[in-house]
Design a protein around this motif. Sequence first.
Motif, PDB file in Angstrom:
ATOM      1  N   ARG A   1       0.830  -1.207   0.000  1.00  0.00           N
ATOM      2  CA  ARG A   1       0.000   0.000   0.000  1.00  0.00           C
ATOM      3  C   ARG A   1       0.867   1.261   0.000  1.00  0.00           C
ATOM      4  NH1 ARG A   1      -2.868  -2.844   3.945  1.00  0.00           N
ATOM      5  NH2 ARG A   1      -2.123  -1.430   5.582  1.00  0.00           N
ATOM      6  N   MET A   2       2.085   1.154   0.523  1.00  0.00           N
ATOM      7  CA  MET A   2       3.005   2.289   0.564  1.00  0.00           C
ATOM      8  C   MET A   2       3.751   2.465  -0.766  1.00  0.00           C
ATOM      9  SD  MET A   2       4.513   1.568   4.400  1.00  0.00           S
ATOM     10  CE  MET A   2       5.686   2.916   4.458  1.00  0.00           C
ATOM     11  N   GLY A   3       3.542   1.509  -1.695  1.00  0.00           N
ATOM     12  CA  GLY A   3       4.187   1.630  -2.993  1.00  0.00           C
ATOM     13  C   GLY A   3       5.205   0.554  -3.302  1.00  0.00           C
ATOM     14  N   ALA A   4       5.418  -0.384  -2.384  1.00  0.00           N
ATOM     15  CA  ALA A   4       6.338  -1.492  -2.643  1.00  0.00           C
ATOM     16  C   ALA A   4       5.714  -2.453  -3.659  1.00  0.00           C
ATOM     17  CB  ALA A   4       6.667  -2.227  -1.350  1.00  0.00           C
ATOM     18  N   ARG A   5       6.559  -3.315  -4.229  1.00  0.00           N
ATOM     19  CA  ARG A   5       6.087  -4.306  -5.194  1.00  0.00           C
ATOM     20  C   ARG A   5       6.527  -5.686  -4.713  1.00  0.00           C
ATOM     21  NH1 ARG A   5       8.138  -0.972 -10.559  1.00  0.00           N
ATOM     22  NH2 ARG A   5       6.654   0.765 -10.388  1.00  0.00           N
ATOM     23  N   ILE A   6       5.686  -6.276  -3.882  1.00  0.00           N
ATOM     24  CA  ILE A   6       5.974  -7.589  -3.299  1.00  0.00           C
ATOM     25  C   ILE A   6       4.922  -8.565  -3.794  1.00  0.00           C
ATOM     26  CG2 ILE A   6       6.339  -8.893  -1.164  1.00  0.00           C
ATOM     27  CD1 ILE A   6       6.718  -6.177   0.263  1.00  0.00           C
ATOM     28  N   THR A   7       5.334  -9.667  -4.380  1.00  0.00           N
ATOM     29  CA  THR A   7       4.415 -10.729  -4.795  1.00  0.00           C
ATOM     30  C   THR A   7       4.793 -12.027  -4.095  1.00  0.00           C
ATOM     31  OG1 THR A   7       5.794 -11.215  -6.734  1.00  0.00           O
ATOM     32  CG2 THR A   7       3.962  -9.690  -7.049  1.00  0.00           C
ATOM     33  N   GLY A   8       3.819 -12.964  -4.082  1.00  0.00           N
ATOM     34  CA  GLY A   8       4.024 -14.225  -3.372  1.00  0.00           C
ATOM     35  C   GLY A   8       3.651 -14.143  -1.908  1.00  0.00           C
ATOM     36  N   VAL A   9       2.954 -13.062  -1.528  1.00  0.00           N
ATOM     37  CA  VAL A   9       2.589 -12.871  -0.119  1.00  0.00           C
ATOM     38  C   VAL A   9       1.721 -14.043   0.354  1.00  0.00           C
ATOM     39  CG1 VAL A   9       1.405 -11.371   1.529  1.00  0.00           C
ATOM     40  CG2 VAL A   9       2.709 -10.374  -0.369  1.00  0.00           C
ATOM     41  N   GLY A  10       2.098 -14.648   1.478  1.00  0.00           N
ATOM     42  CA  GLY A  10       1.393 -15.814   2.006  1.00  0.00           C
ATOM     43  C   GLY A  10       2.065 -17.121   1.628  1.00  0.00           C
ATOM     44  N   SER A  11       3.099 -17.059   0.771  1.00  0.00           N
ATOM     45  CA  SER A  11       3.849 -18.255   0.395  1.00  0.00           C
ATOM     46  C   SER A  11       5.266 -18.159   0.954  1.00  0.00           C
ATOM     47  CB  SER A  11       3.912 -18.391  -1.132  1.00  0.00           C
ATOM     48  OG  SER A  11       4.857 -17.487  -1.672  1.00  0.00           O
ATOM     49  N   ASN A  12       6.068 -19.218   0.723  1.00  0.00           N
ATOM     50  CA  ASN A  12       7.448 -19.173   1.201  1.00  0.00           C
ATOM     51  C   ASN A  12       8.427 -18.716   0.118  1.00  0.00           C
ATOM     52  OD1 ASN A  12       7.508 -21.418  -0.427  1.00  0.00           O
ATOM     53  ND2 ASN A  12       8.587 -22.722   1.023  1.00  0.00           N
ATOM     54  N   LEU A  13       7.891 -18.138  -0.969  1.00  0.00           N
ATOM     55  CA  LEU A  13       8.727 -17.555  -2.021  1.00  0.00           C
ATOM     56  C   LEU A  13       8.226 -16.142  -2.303  1.00  0.00           C
ATOM     57  CD1 LEU A  13      10.944 -17.659  -4.151  1.00  0.00           C
ATOM     58  CD2 LEU A  13       9.316 -18.759  -5.705  1.00  0.00           C
ATOM     59  N   LEU A  14       8.980 -15.154  -1.840  1.00  0.00           N
ATOM     60  CA  LEU A  14       8.620 -13.754  -2.035  1.00  0.00           C
ATOM     61  C   LEU A  14       9.477 -13.148  -3.140  1.00  0.00           C
ATOM     62  CD1 LEU A  14       8.395 -12.536   1.684  1.00  0.00           C
ATOM     63  CD2 LEU A  14       6.490 -13.079   0.150  1.00  0.00           C
ATOM     64  N   THR A  15       8.863 -12.374  -4.003  1.00  0.00           N
ATOM     65  CA  THR A  15       9.582 -11.637  -5.043  1.00  0.00           C
ATOM     66  C   THR A  15       9.350 -10.150  -4.809  1.00  0.00           C
ATOM     67  OG1 THR A  15       9.296 -13.450  -6.618  1.00  0.00           O
ATOM     68  CG2 THR A  15       9.864 -11.289  -7.516  1.00  0.00           C
ATOM     69  N   ILE A  16      10.438  -9.402  -4.740  1.00  0.00           N
ATOM     70  CA  ILE A  16      10.369  -7.981  -4.396  1.00  0.00           C
ATOM     71  C   ILE A  16      11.072  -7.174  -5.475  1.00  0.00           C
ATOM     72  CG2 ILE A  16      10.946  -6.250  -2.656  1.00  0.00           C
ATOM     73  CD1 ILE A  16      11.292  -8.889  -0.785  1.00  0.00           C
ATOM     74  N   GLU A  17      10.326  -6.363  -6.183  1.00  0.00           N
ATOM     75  CA  GLU A  17      10.914  -5.430  -7.144  1.00  0.00           C
ATOM     76  C   GLU A  17      11.171  -4.111  -6.414  1.00  0.00           C
ATOM     77  OE1 GLU A  17       8.905  -5.012 -10.920  1.00  0.00           O
ATOM     78  OE2 GLU A  17       7.942  -6.971 -10.639  1.00  0.00           O
ATOM     79  N   GLY A  18      12.438  -3.728  -6.350  1.00  0.00           N
ATOM     80  CA  GLY A  18      12.778  -2.526  -5.610  1.00  0.00           C
ATOM     81  C   GLY A  18      12.194  -1.266  -6.234  1.00  0.00           C
ATOM     82  N   VAL A  19      11.837  -0.314  -5.380  1.00  0.00           N
ATOM     83  CA  VAL A  19      11.304   0.978  -5.832  1.00  0.00           C
ATOM     84  C   VAL A  19      12.176   2.095  -5.257  1.00  0.00           C
ATOM     85  CG1 VAL A  19       8.934   0.120  -6.053  1.00  0.00           C
ATOM     86  CG2 VAL A  19       9.695   1.100  -3.876  1.00  0.00           C
ATOM     87  N   GLU A  20      12.017   3.298  -5.800  1.00  0.00           N
ATOM     88  CA  GLU A  20      12.838   4.429  -5.368  1.00  0.00           C
ATOM     89  C   GLU A  20      12.468   4.919  -3.973  1.00  0.00           C
ATOM     90  OE1 GLU A  20      15.460   6.210  -6.650  1.00  0.00           O
ATOM     91  OE2 GLU A  20      15.653   4.595  -8.123  1.00  0.00           O
ATOM     92  N   SER A  21      11.162   4.950  -3.691  1.00  0.00           N
ATOM     93  CA  SER A  21      10.720   5.484  -2.401  1.00  0.00           C
ATOM     94  C   SER A  21       9.333   4.943  -2.077  1.00  0.00           C
ATOM     95  CB  SER A  21      10.692   7.014  -2.416  1.00  0.00           C
ATOM     96  OG  SER A  21       9.754   7.475  -3.382  1.00  0.00           O
ATOM     97  N   LEU A  22       8.950   5.061  -0.813  1.00  0.00           N
ATOM     98  CA  LEU A  22       7.631   4.635  -0.343  1.00  0.00           C
ATOM     99  C   LEU A  22       6.879   5.839   0.211  1.00  0.00           C
ATOM    100  CD1 LEU A  22       8.484   1.313   1.552  1.00  0.00           C
ATOM    101  CD2 LEU A  22       7.676   1.574  -0.793  1.00  0.00           C
ATOM    102  N   GLY A  23       5.551   5.750   0.183  1.00  0.00           N
ATOM    103  CA  GLY A  23       4.706   6.809   0.721  1.00  0.00           C
ATOM    104  C   GLY A  23       4.040   6.396   2.029  1.00  0.00           C
ATOM    105  N   GLY A  24       3.148   7.240   2.502  1.00  0.00           N
ATOM    106  CA  GLY A  24       2.441   6.968   3.749  1.00  0.00           C
ATOM    107  C   GLY A  24       1.267   6.035   3.547  1.00  0.00           C
ATOM    108  N   THR A  25       0.668   5.590   4.645  1.00  0.00           N
ATOM    109  CA  THR A  25      -0.491   4.699   4.570  1.00  0.00           C
ATOM    110  C   THR A  25      -1.174   4.653   5.932  1.00  0.00           C
ATOM    111  OG1 THR A  25      -1.218   2.499   3.849  1.00  0.00           O
ATOM    112  CG2 THR A  25       0.718   2.574   5.247  1.00  0.00           C
ATOM    113  N   GLU A  26      -2.260   3.863   5.974  1.00  0.00           N
ATOM    114  CA  GLU A  26      -2.976   3.608   7.225  1.00  0.00           C
ATOM    115  C   GLU A  26      -3.093   2.104   7.375  1.00  0.00           C
ATOM    116  OE1 GLU A  26      -7.015   5.253   9.514  1.00  0.00           O
ATOM    117  OE2 GLU A  26      -6.329   6.116   7.618  1.00  0.00           O
ATOM    118  N   HIS A  27      -2.915   1.615   8.591  1.00  0.00           N
ATOM    119  CA  HIS A  27      -2.868   0.159   8.799  1.00  0.00           C
ATOM    120  C   HIS A  27      -3.534  -0.202  10.120  1.00  0.00           C
ATOM    121  CE1 HIS A  27      -1.156  -3.924   8.512  1.00  0.00           C
ATOM    122  NE2 HIS A  27      -0.895  -3.820   9.797  1.00  0.00           N
TER     123      HIS A  27
END
Length: 435
Positions: A207-233
């Motif tokens: 939600r902050m702008g990251a690119r993470i796939t495979g959430v909930g599995s034991n193989l995560l893929t993360i595409e790096g980004v320049e910066s992240l923003g704010g959010t509510e959680h």
Amino acid sequence: MGSFRIEGGHRLQGEITPQGAKNEALQILCAVLLTSEPVTVHNIPDIVDVNKLIAILEDLGVKIQKKGKGSYTFRSDDINMDYLQSDAFKADGRSLRGSIMLVGPLLARFGQGYIPKPGGDKIGRRRLDTHFEGFIKLGASFRYNKEEHFYGVEAKKLKGTDMLLDEASVTGTANIVMAAVLAEGTTTIYNAACEPYLQQLCKMLNRMGARITGVGSNLLTIEGVESLGGTEHRMLPDMIEIGSWIGLAAMTQSELTIKDVSWDDLGLIPTTFRKLGITLERRDDDIHIPAHTDGYEIQNYIDGSILTIADAPWPGLTPDLLSILLVVATQARGEVLIHQKMFESRLFFVDKLLDMGAKVILCDPHRATVIGHNFQSTLKATTMVSPDIRAGVSLLIAALSAKGTSTIHNIEQIDRGYEAIDTRLQAIGARITRV
């Protein structure tokens, strides 16, 4: 050193609402360092470990605004990195194991992260190799001051890579994910932990702008980004506290309703308690436990052999509940083998249960066989000391079921993980006094 005085042998009645998840809070609060924009977090538990981490963030320069009970807004737009080298940080960080997760976001955003060897529960070895091996694979240089037990990692720019973790460490995975979201390129993490709380962290980062796939599995893929923003959680309810209240209801033969438990995130917890013979009713998103006035019977395996309850990485059973399950088994009909695989000192509180009259055979540091009393003989009240958070609550449950008045010392350990536990238990009829 504070104490609880507990008059046991009384049945409880009513509803209890679990606090926000401690283990999720420690991850989420460290993640606010990844952005200069505001991050608002709800359902934060008011417990010692979480409050220590909030204080460390404030000393780091994070602007913190309390919005209401359990709700805070954090803004990390003016971080004081010099604090990380101070004697105050070395003392504060050492007192909180969760402080290790400050390193990943600081390394990702500021190119450096430092931490003293963290403390926490005395439950056996809890190594940090997974964290630092992950940072090194992302391109960080590592140094360690043996005299001060002070760790450091530094990097001008992290670079994505493929890695296979040597263990599915929850805090290790969280730390590496927080570092990788701002790395250059793509990172894959295999044998990643996948607990609901880690899924919560990944969803918040996305939600902050990251690119993470495979959430909930034991193989995560993360595409790096320049910066992240704010959010509510909003944080999940604490599954360990939910399991504690199930065990409390069974041991005191009480009728209790646990509110808003997020059933879909409980994994094997309801199934495991049912294997001990405990009846759990799902009512919308609540758990209702009827009074087990006729006791509860442990299920053997199909071939008649003794049931074994063992911990394992998610979606296996969390190790934090084995102490509770062991205590609950002391009044069941039948026998069970409790196998604590992850930590070699977590079953050592069994000697205190033996003093109370429980029938437990400690086979070795990792295994204990429990022969249930079937409520034919009650546990005896005694005086004891809480060795860690989970064992402390287990002993508290034992004391509430025992006849007579027990005293538990060193309750600061319990306060580290359970919010206002005495007043919340008093509200459902427990006779417990903080001394």
